[in-house]
Design an enzyme around this catalytic site. Sequence first.
Site, PDB file in Angstrom:
ATOM      1  N   LYS A 148      71.691  24.383  39.768  1.00 47.30           N
ATOM      2  CA  LYS A 148      70.533  23.564  39.381  1.00 47.30           C
ATOM      3  C   LYS A 148      70.975  22.426  38.465  1.00 47.30           C
ATOM      4  O   LYS A 148      71.604  22.648  37.430  1.00 47.30           O
ATOM      5  CB  LYS A 148      69.479  24.418  38.670  1.00 47.30           C
ATOM      6  CG  LYS A 148      68.765  25.389  39.584  1.00 47.30           C
ATOM      7  CD  LYS A 148      67.746  26.230  38.842  1.00 47.30           C
ATOM      8  CE  LYS A 148      66.447  25.492  38.619  1.00 47.30           C
ATOM      9  NZ  LYS A 148      65.403  26.389  38.061  1.00 47.30           N
ATOM     10  N   ILE A 149      70.607  21.219  38.868  1.00 49.99           N
ATOM     11  CA  ILE A 149      70.912  20.017  38.101  1.00 49.99           C
ATOM     12  C   ILE A 149      69.609  19.266  37.867  1.00 49.99           C
ATOM     13  O   ILE A 149      68.863  19.015  38.817  1.00 49.99           O
ATOM     14  CB  ILE A 149      71.913  19.121  38.853  1.00 49.99           C
ATOM     15  CG1 ILE A 149      73.239  19.866  39.065  1.00 49.99           C
ATOM     16  CG2 ILE A 149      72.137  17.809  38.116  1.00 49.99           C
ATOM     17  CD1 ILE A 149      74.258  19.099  39.902  1.00 49.99           C
TER      18      ILE A 149
END
EC number: 2.2.1.2
Length: 380
Positions: A148-149
């Site tokens: 997750k970014i």
Amino acid sequence: MTDSTGTAGENVSPTQRLSEAGVAIWLDDLSRQRLRSGNLAELVATKNVVGVTTNPTIFAAALAQGDAYDGSLRELAGSDVEAAVERITTDDVRDAADVLRPVYDATSGVDGRVSIEVDPRLARDTAATATMAVRLWETIDRPNVMIKIPATVEGLPAITSTLAKGISVNVTLIFSIERYRAVMDAFLAGLEQAKEAGHDLSAIGSVASFFVSRVDAEVDKRLTAIGTDEALALRGQAAIANARLAYAAYSEVFSGERWKALEAAGAKPQRPLWASTGVKDPSYRDTMYVDELVVAGVVNTMPEKTLDAFADHGIVLADTVTGTAEEATATIQALEAVGVSMNEVTAQLEQEGVSKFEVSWDELLTTTKTGLDEAKAGER
């Protein structure tokens, strides 16, 4: 007998009907206790859960409850606290990925995914985000993990570079249509670079996590402050309209020539993921952010409370998204007309989202340090 559509017919569970409508159900929660008890496997078997998302808040809550982590804390006593946090969280995500591996295999890598977030303190640091994304991917070492970014301006190039390395990405904290379009562009660029590098595009998964309920929470607060009849009549409408416009943007981009060239090379689309789907206003229907966002080819990640509510009384009548862009646009225009700036709202929510995860990360570090100190002293 009535089924989940409210009409006579076969008794099909609401979650099964939602899955049949093309919505992938992911659980927005993970803990070692959930893994050890078999609860995650049970949810896969009984409530059509086909994926898991995590974030710093979820891990902070998991570490603070019960004794499931005592063994790890004893093993890691004397370790650097940040290294310990990374070890504990990546172990949980790896184990969850193993639970979901049969789903991953059965869906040819579309579902069966587990997401883990980079340190939120890096949200404004492109290079550090990209470096940690690679480290998490290599540490967990499972093909069905997503990194997750956050969709900050600084996060966009990190999204592209991570995908270019063949790493699957869950883009998080998307609030505005404009930023969502930038996210889709970053995805396409990443896959184009991955193709040039010789990566197998069919193995790269991605979702774009578009946040829902937080939009209503902020907009409703502003509408209440304005206080006119016109403003008050718009409460509870902004989030659904915003998400439906996001889907319209998705449909446009993923029917374009740029995408078709990647699809021909084996790429899978970056599915919209409805995040923050737990209802925050108790006066609203507790399943509204599921019921009103049903369309094939999307993910809805639900906290367990929302999943349980939908499993009990959720209603799936039909596609509630396709063809709604005109109505959604009118809703946004009405909000602007009474004095609510969606640009201001979404910018504020992004900043608050990053800040909230930073606070949760600090809580996670503090809880872990306390546990490590107690383990070192022989108190665990």
